[in-house]
Design an enzyme around this catalytic site. Structure first.
Site, short mmCIF file in Angstrom:
data_model
loop_
_atom_site.label_atom_id
_atom_site.label_comp_id
_atom_site.label_asym_id
_atom_site.label_seq_id
_atom_site.Cartn_x
_atom_site.Cartn_y
_atom_site.Cartn_z
N SER A 547 0.83 -3.06 -5.53
CA SER A 547 1.89 -4.21 -5.35
C SER A 547 3.06 -3.94 -5.77
O SER A 547 3.66 -3.15 -5.54
CB SER A 547 1.36 -5.44 -5.70
OG SER A 547 1.89 -6.75 -4.79
N HIS A 662 -4.71 -6.89 0.79
CA HIS A 662 -4.03 -6.67 0.12
C HIS A 662 -5.08 -6.58 -1.32
O HIS A 662 -4.48 -5.79 -1.99
CB HIS A 662 -3.27 -8.17 -0.96
CG HIS A 662 -1.71 -7.75 -1.90
ND1 HIS A 662 -1.03 -6.78 -1.10
CD2 HIS A 662 -1.20 -7.91 -2.62
CE1 HIS A 662 -0.31 -6.18 -2.05
NE2 HIS A 662 -0.20 -6.90 -3.38
#
Length: 690
Positions: A547, A662
């Protein structure tokens, strides 16, 4: 290669007309064919070694182990847990009494079997959590996502009957990034996709409505509307008996907000600083400062925790008590509310301790809780409304997590659960070192390594970092990294670089926006310190992050490619020219800046990894991992970076899971495969011959 002290002069490379924009079409036929081709190449290489299958099987066994701690949350006296294992790949939601939970093999009652539900409905459901009607209500809202994304379907569940509520009287929302909270048994606050113009530019709810049971969602009463450029809007009810209040939050940006209390249908704004967080605690308002604040003739420091009389503060007639004031080495890491106390989890030189605060005689009394001083501590309430008991987990890099039940006012710990050791750590030791960054800042880092390590620079080492959003990287028991890497002699390093929260808001803000390069410089400094100490060397040193940590990896590998021999870049941001136009990217402008502003793009572009790739440079070998169903960070970032590097003749690998959101994986099998690929790549790159 451009040295760190010359990075301000780095030109912003152009990506003419961005030839890989088509890879942003998540499910486009051409993009999917490219992904399939890259996945096949990666799997052919990394799944071929004989050790891969054994590693994948071992990681799956760890993830499916019945010895894991079944972490639980209490509601109305019962403990609820979501659990995955080999028999329940998607998972089950279940409950037990505390008496049963204390047993080695609790007698669980299953409420939702997600595998059965997904099979019956033909959906790839991933559990998203529950929102309870408090205090003690029998109804809750269950969130389910398709493939693990941030968007969820919301359904009402009757815990007494053990089934979903059906029919026109049931609360139910279609897939969206919704925010829901109970007002009472027949009323919800709802923020969702109500149609055109109902979402912010970041894709989150802009409008909050009050929805009554049995009425169409379209007929719900509007409570508040935020601006399109805001991050989101939400509302909730504080159910504390005797102190029931309704609140509305306008989240302006990631670090700025306005908080309103709703009284008689009117919204009264609480006069907190815009960048401070605040919440009600019975008759008090608790405020967490992110900047220095002048109030009531007194100056309160950045990173402090304050408390004031709620009603008096609303009228502007009261000062604040200081519950916590930071020092150069301490910060506030977390808060837990019980019936009569407030527990502060303090981070002191990146190690936790817990302070218990109680109201007495019109003031606050503090008591240090006796717990291990080395490692990470986390707390959460047993039942914040009715009990002073709370859960505590104690963990460390080489110490499996242990779960305790404690009571406010006492240091007695009742051990409830203990995780077994999933790898042999007897030969390991943990060091905390400091590196000096390019501007002289001292940057701490943890290094886990063998007691018998030879300081000859020949030790395969993985350096992990994040450095953003005030996230602190603390000691934790990594069963997968331990089994895959540490047990067989690898060195694992965690860097506590600026941008994180290890030393509070000041540490985070030191790497915000135009100062982002400091986070990258800190990470580079840790890498250079590992080489200087002869723990590792460039040919044995790899980096990893996901991320925002993927942005870190991308920036560092383009700035100092000669310093590393491997990089794992997971669900990353890499195209910083377009990040704010992709999925939730607009919500992070407060962290990175606005690339549409030429002045801001001047410093964003200097580190944007996609724009800093240069022909003729030799980059370390990279494994990019992403998820097709990631609806937070667009998979186009990793796709385009990999495609551009391949165009430049670089030897890179790319692997994209079709589910997982994610997190990159939707169940234990997918998680085991993803990490087996990752650690096989690192083993081959860092342990092979020079």
């Amino acid at each position: 290669m451009t040295p760190p002290d010359q990075q301000d002069a780095r030109a912003i490379s152009a990506v003419p007309d961005d030839p890989y924009l088509w890879l942003e079409e998540v499910d486009g036929a051409r993009a999917r064919a490219w992904v399939d081709e890259r996945n096949a190449a990666t799997e052919r290489e990394l799944e071929a070694p004989p050790e891969y299958a054994a590693l994948r099987q071992r990681l799956r066994a760890i993830l499916d182990s019945t010895g894991k701690i079944p972490y639980a949350a209490c509601h109305a006296g019962l403990l609820y847990n979501f659990w995955r294992d080999a028999a329940h790949p998607r998972g089950i939601w279940r409950r037990a009494t505390l008496a049963a939970y204390r047993q080695d093999a609790p007698d669980w009652e299953t409420l939702v079997d997600l595998d059965l539900l997904a099979r019956n409905e033909g959906e790839n459901w991933v559990w998203g959590g529950v929102t309870w009607l408090e205090p003690g209500g029998e109804r809750c809202l269950v969130s389910l996502s398709r493939g693990g994304g941030d968007a969820h379907v919301v359904r009402e569940f009757d815990a007494a009957a053990g089934r979903f509520v059906e029919g026109e009287q049931a609360f139910s929302l279609p897939e969206a990034k919704s925010d829901c909270a109970w007002v009472d048994r027949d009323t919800l606050f709802v923020g969702t996709d109500f149609g055109p113009a109902s979402l912010t530019d970041s894709g989150y709810p802009r409008i909050v409505k009050q929805w009554r049971r049995g009425t169409p969602l379209a007929a719900a009463e509007t409570v508040y509307e935020a601006r399109p450029e805001d991050l989101s809007a939400s509302a909730w009810r504080d159910p504390t008996p005797g102190f029931e209040r309704e609140f509305v939050l306008r989240q302006i940006g990631f670090y700025s907000s306005e908080l309103f209390v709703r009284q008689g249908g009117a919204l009264l704004k609480l006069p907190k600083p815009e960048d401070a967080n605040a919440f009600a605690l019975r008759d008090q308002l608790v405020i967490e400062l992110r900047s220095d604040w002048e109030f009531g003739g007194r100056r309160y420091p950045q990173g402090a925790l304050l408390a004031a009389d709620f009603d008096g503060f609303l009228r502007g007639e009261t000062g604040c008590d200081v519950l916590f004031a930071p020092s150069p080495t301490t910060s506030l890491d977390g808060l837990t509310v019980t019936r009569d106390a407030l527990l502060l989890t303090v981070l002191d030189k990146v190690k936790n301790r817990i302070v218990e605060l109680r109201r007495a005689a019109g003031g606050w009394q503090a008591r240090e809780v006796a717990l291990p001083a080395l490692g990470a501590l986390d707390t959460w309430a047993f039942d914040a409304l009715t009990s002073n008991r709370y859960f505590v987990t104690v963990t460390g890099f080489t110490a499996p997590s242990t779960l305790y039940l404690m009571e406010v006012g006492s240091d007695v710990k009742e051990q409830l659960k203990a995780m077994p050791a999933f790898f042999d750590a007897q030969h390991l030791q943990v060091h905390q070192f400091e590196a000096t960054s390019s501007d002289g800042a001292r940057v701490p880092y943890f290094a886990v390594m063998s007691r018998d390590i030879r300081l000859d620079g020949d030790n395969p080492t993985v350096l992990y970092g994040y450095g953003g959003f005030e996230v602190s990287l603390k000691p934790s028991y990594g069963a997968l990294s331990g089994a895959s890497w540490l047990e067989s002699g690898g060195v694992y390093v965690i860097a506590n670089i600026r941008g994180g929260g290890e030393f509070g808001p000041r540490w985070h803000q030191a790497a915000l926006k135009e100062h982002r390069q400091r986070a990258f410089d800190d990470f580079i400094a840790v890498a250079e310190d590992l080489v200087a100490r002869k723990i590792s060397s460039p040919r044995r040193l790899g980096i990893m992050g996901g991320s925002n940590g993927g942005l870190l990896v991308g920036a560092v590998l383009t700035q100092r490619p000669e310093l590393f021999n491997a990089a794992v870049c997971q669900v990353p941001l890499l195209d910083m020219r377009r990040y704010h136009q992709l999925l939730a990217g607009a919500s992070w402008i407060g962290e990175y800046g606005d690339p549409d502003d030429p002045a801001q793009w001047a410093w964003i572009g200097r580190y944007s990894p996609y724009h800093q790739l240069r022909a003729g440079e030799r980059y370390p070998r990279v494994l990019f991992t992403s998820s097709t169903r990631d609806d937070r960070v667009h998979p186009g970032h990793a796709r385009k970076m990999a495609a551009r590097m391949l165009e430049l003749g670089q030897d890179v690998l790319y692997w994209e899971n079709t589910e997982g959101g994610h997190a990159g994986a939707a169940d234990n099998a997918q998680t085991a495969r993803m990490w087996a690929l990752t650690w096989t790549f690192l083993r081959r790159q860092l342990r092979g011959a020079a």
